[in-house]
Design an enzyme around this catalytic site. Structure first.
Site, PDB file in Angstrom:
ATOM      1  N   ASP A 126      11.217   0.430   3.469  1.00  0.00           N
ATOM      2  CA  ASP A 126      10.013  -0.332   3.133  1.00  0.00           C
ATOM      3  C   ASP A 126       9.248  -0.645   4.417  1.00  0.00           C
ATOM      4  O   ASP A 126       9.787  -1.296   5.312  1.00  0.00           O
ATOM      5  CB  ASP A 126      10.460  -1.630   2.438  1.00  0.00           C
ATOM      6  CG  ASP A 126       9.297  -2.495   2.007  1.00  0.00           C
ATOM      7  OD1 ASP A 126       8.139  -2.215   2.395  1.00  0.00           O
ATOM      8  OD2 ASP A 126       9.549  -3.468   1.283  1.00  0.00           O
ATOM      9  N   ILE A 127       8.005  -0.209   4.490  1.00  0.00           N
ATOM     10  CA  ILE A 127       7.237  -0.398   5.731  1.00  0.00           C
ATOM     11  C   ILE A 127       7.030  -1.886   6.051  1.00  0.00           C
ATOM     12  O   ILE A 127       6.915  -2.248   7.220  1.00  0.00           O
ATOM     13  CB  ILE A 127       5.897   0.379   5.686  1.00  0.00           C
ATOM     14  CG1 ILE A 127       5.349   0.569   7.103  1.00  0.00           C
ATOM     15  CG2 ILE A 127       4.879  -0.298   4.772  1.00  0.00           C
ATOM     16  CD1 ILE A 127       4.246   1.592   7.218  1.00  0.00           C
TER      17      ILE A 127
ATOM     18  N   ASP B 151      -0.378  -0.955  -0.085  1.00  0.00           N
ATOM     19  CA  ASP B 151      -1.380  -2.010   0.127  1.00  0.00           C
ATOM     20  C   ASP B 151      -0.932  -3.314  -0.557  1.00  0.00           C
ATOM     21  O   ASP B 151      -0.899  -4.391   0.069  1.00  0.00           O
ATOM     22  CB  ASP B 151      -2.710  -1.511  -0.476  1.00  0.00           C
ATOM     23  CG  ASP B 151      -3.926  -2.311  -0.037  1.00  0.00           C
ATOM     24  OD1 ASP B 151      -3.802  -3.155   0.864  1.00  0.00           O
ATOM     25  OD2 ASP B 151      -5.007  -2.067  -0.623  1.00  0.00           O
TER      26      ASP B 151
ATOM     27  N   TYR C 157      -3.726   8.189  -4.217  1.00  0.00           N
ATOM     28  CA  TYR C 157      -4.840   9.073  -3.860  1.00  0.00           C
ATOM     29  C   TYR C 157      -4.503  10.562  -3.985  1.00  0.00           C
ATOM     30  O   TYR C 157      -5.397  11.411  -3.819  1.00  0.00           O
ATOM     31  CB  TYR C 157      -5.380   8.738  -2.467  1.00  0.00           C
ATOM     32  CG  TYR C 157      -6.289   7.517  -2.438  1.00  0.00           C
ATOM     33  CD1 TYR C 157      -6.635   6.840  -3.603  1.00  0.00           C
ATOM     34  CD2 TYR C 157      -6.828   7.046  -1.237  1.00  0.00           C
ATOM     35  CE1 TYR C 157      -7.465   5.724  -3.582  1.00  0.00           C
ATOM     36  CE2 TYR C 157      -7.670   5.937  -1.206  1.00  0.00           C
ATOM     37  CZ  TYR C 157      -7.982   5.277  -2.380  1.00  0.00           C
ATOM     38  OH  TYR C 157      -8.815   4.178  -2.337  1.00  0.00           O
TER      39      TYR C 157
ATOM     40  N   THR D  54      -0.867   9.734   0.093  1.00  0.00           N
ATOM     41  CA  THR D  54       0.095  10.569  -0.649  1.00  0.00           C
ATOM     42  C   THR D  54       0.627   9.928  -1.927  1.00  0.00           C
ATOM     43  O   THR D  54       1.489  10.495  -2.591  1.00  0.00           O
ATOM     44  CB  THR D  54       1.296  10.966   0.232  1.00  0.00           C
ATOM     45  OG1 THR D  54       2.008   9.773   0.616  1.00  0.00           O
ATOM     46  CG2 THR D  54       0.847  11.732   1.456  1.00  0.00           C
ATOM     47  N   GLY D  55       0.112   8.746  -2.286  1.00  0.00           N
ATOM     48  CA  GLY D  55       0.524   8.094  -3.525  1.00  0.00           C
ATOM     49  C   GLY D  55      -0.603   8.171  -4.542  1.00  0.00           C
ATOM     50  O   GLY D  55      -0.926   9.241  -5.072  1.00  0.00           O
TER      51      GLY D  55
HETATM   52  N1  AR6 Z   1       6.849   1.334   2.260  1.00  0.00           N
HETATM   53  C1  AR6 Z   1       6.673   2.623   2.627  1.00  0.00           C
HETATM   54  N2  AR6 Z   1       6.016   3.523   1.876  1.00  0.00           N
HETATM   55  C2  AR6 Z   1       5.534   3.094   0.689  1.00  0.00           C
HETATM   56  C3  AR6 Z   1       5.674   1.765   0.217  1.00  0.00           C
HETATM   57  C4  AR6 Z   1       6.373   0.863   1.068  1.00  0.00           C
HETATM   58  N3  AR6 Z   1       6.557  -0.423   0.741  1.00  0.00           N
HETATM   59  N4  AR6 Z   1       5.072   1.664  -1.002  1.00  0.00           N
HETATM   60  C5  AR6 Z   1       4.576   2.888  -1.284  1.00  0.00           C
HETATM   61  N5  AR6 Z   1       4.868   3.745  -0.289  1.00  0.00           N
HETATM   62  P1  AR6 Z   1      -0.178   4.539  -1.878  1.00  0.00           P
HETATM   63  P2  AR6 Z   1      -2.663   5.941  -1.167  1.00  0.00           P
HETATM   64  C6  AR6 Z   1       4.478   5.170  -0.133  1.00  0.00           C
HETATM   65  O1  AR6 Z   1      -0.412   4.810  -3.317  1.00  0.00           O
HETATM   66  O2  AR6 Z   1      -2.203   7.195  -1.814  1.00  0.00           O
HETATM   67  C7  AR6 Z   1      -3.699   1.300  -3.267  1.00  0.00           C
HETATM   68  O3  AR6 Z   1      -3.959   0.728  -4.533  1.00  0.00           O
HETATM   69  C8  AR6 Z   1       4.192   5.962  -1.397  1.00  0.00           C
HETATM   70  O4  AR6 Z   1       5.398   6.534  -1.883  1.00  0.00           O
HETATM   71  O5  AR6 Z   1       0.269   3.173  -1.487  1.00  0.00           O
HETATM   72  O6  AR6 Z   1      -3.307   6.042   0.190  1.00  0.00           O
HETATM   73  C9  AR6 Z   1      -4.834   1.079  -2.295  1.00  0.00           C
HETATM   74  O7  AR6 Z   1      -5.449  -0.178  -2.498  1.00  0.00           O
HETATM   75  C10 AR6 Z   1       3.237   7.027  -0.887  1.00  0.00           C
HETATM   76  O8  AR6 Z   1       3.945   8.148  -0.357  1.00  0.00           O
HETATM   77  O9  AR6 Z   1      -1.496   4.842  -0.980  1.00  0.00           O
HETATM   78  C11 AR6 Z   1      -5.746   2.214  -2.635  1.00  0.00           C
HETATM   79  O10 AR6 Z   1      -6.556   1.914  -3.761  1.00  0.00           O
HETATM   80  C12 AR6 Z   1       2.499   6.352   0.265  1.00  0.00           C
HETATM   81  O11 AR6 Z   1       3.235   5.157   0.553  1.00  0.00           O
HETATM   82  C13 AR6 Z   1      -4.807   3.338  -2.978  1.00  0.00           C
HETATM   83  O12 AR6 Z   1      -3.612   2.700  -3.421  1.00  0.00           O
HETATM   84  C14 AR6 Z   1       1.059   5.962  -0.017  1.00  0.00           C
HETATM   85  O13 AR6 Z   1       0.894   5.602  -1.387  1.00  0.00           O
HETATM   86  C15 AR6 Z   1      -4.445   4.159  -1.775  1.00  0.00           C
HETATM   87  O14 AR6 Z   1      -3.674   5.255  -2.178  1.00  0.00           O
END
Ligand code: AR6
Length: 172
Positions: free
Chosen positions: A7-8, A31, A124, A121-122
């Protein structure tokens, strides 16, 4: 460059990077986790930045810095990744800008240790192998030409993402 699965929000580094959206007012995914673990101070600073510098929202590819509130990390660098849409709408260059602008803020603020999630990568939808290749390439290039930060950690949540980063790091 280091790779950690976890967890970051728990990382004991000078700054963690948030995969934010243009509103800077929070959301789901990483986020949501950062705002809920870090508390109201981060959101207050984001609201201030939004009102004074980015009334239209923070454009994709750019980055801003706040304190870390109650997080172990003293700072959060908020960047807005591109939403994946076929790959022909400038997504790779925007994603590279996210990494470079985040690294630039770390350098300018003398932050020696920095942790990145897999931006875009989530929610988006950016394909994970392609995103990891951009991340590793941009970070390696920056570390080769700057003395700060000294250590950059890629933080992955799941096994699949860990394997993808292991491969991207092995290939570079
Ligand atoms: N620690 C590490 N990695 C994580 C964690 C964590 N706690 N939680 C998720 N991930 P995303 P995006 C990974 O969807 O694609 C938000 O609503 C996850 O598995 O968080 O840039 C924002 O407000 C994935 O690989 O970000 C924007 O609206 C990565 O973090 C939108 O999502 C990013 O997933 C941004 O989407």
């Amino acid at each position: 460059m280091r790779l950690v699965q976890g967890d970051i929000t728990r990382q004991p580094v000078a700054a963690i990077v948030n995969a934010a959206n243009s509103s800077l007012l929070g959301g789901g995914g990483v986020d949501g986790a950062i705002h809920s673990a870090g508390g109201a101070k981060i959101l207050e600073e984001c609201q201030q930045i939004r009102a004074t510098r980015y009334p239209q929202g923070l454009p994709a590819g750019e980055a801003v810095i706040t304190s870390g509130g109650r997080l172990p990390a003293a700072h959060v660098i908020h960047t807005v990744g591109p939403e994946w849409n076929s790959g022909h709408k400038g997504e790779p260059e925007l994603l590279a800008s996210c990494y470079r602008n985040s690294l630039r803020l770390a350098t300018e603020n003398n932050l020696k240790t920095l942790a990145f999630p897999g931006i875009s990568t989530g929610i988006y939808g950016y394909p994970k192998p392609a995103a990891a290749a951009v991340a590793v390439r941009e970070v390696r290039q920056w570390l080769g030409t700057h003395t700060v930060p000294t250590t950059v950690t890629f933080v992955v949540f799941d096994d699949e993402s860990r394997r993808i980063y292991e491969q991207a790091l092995a290939e570079i």
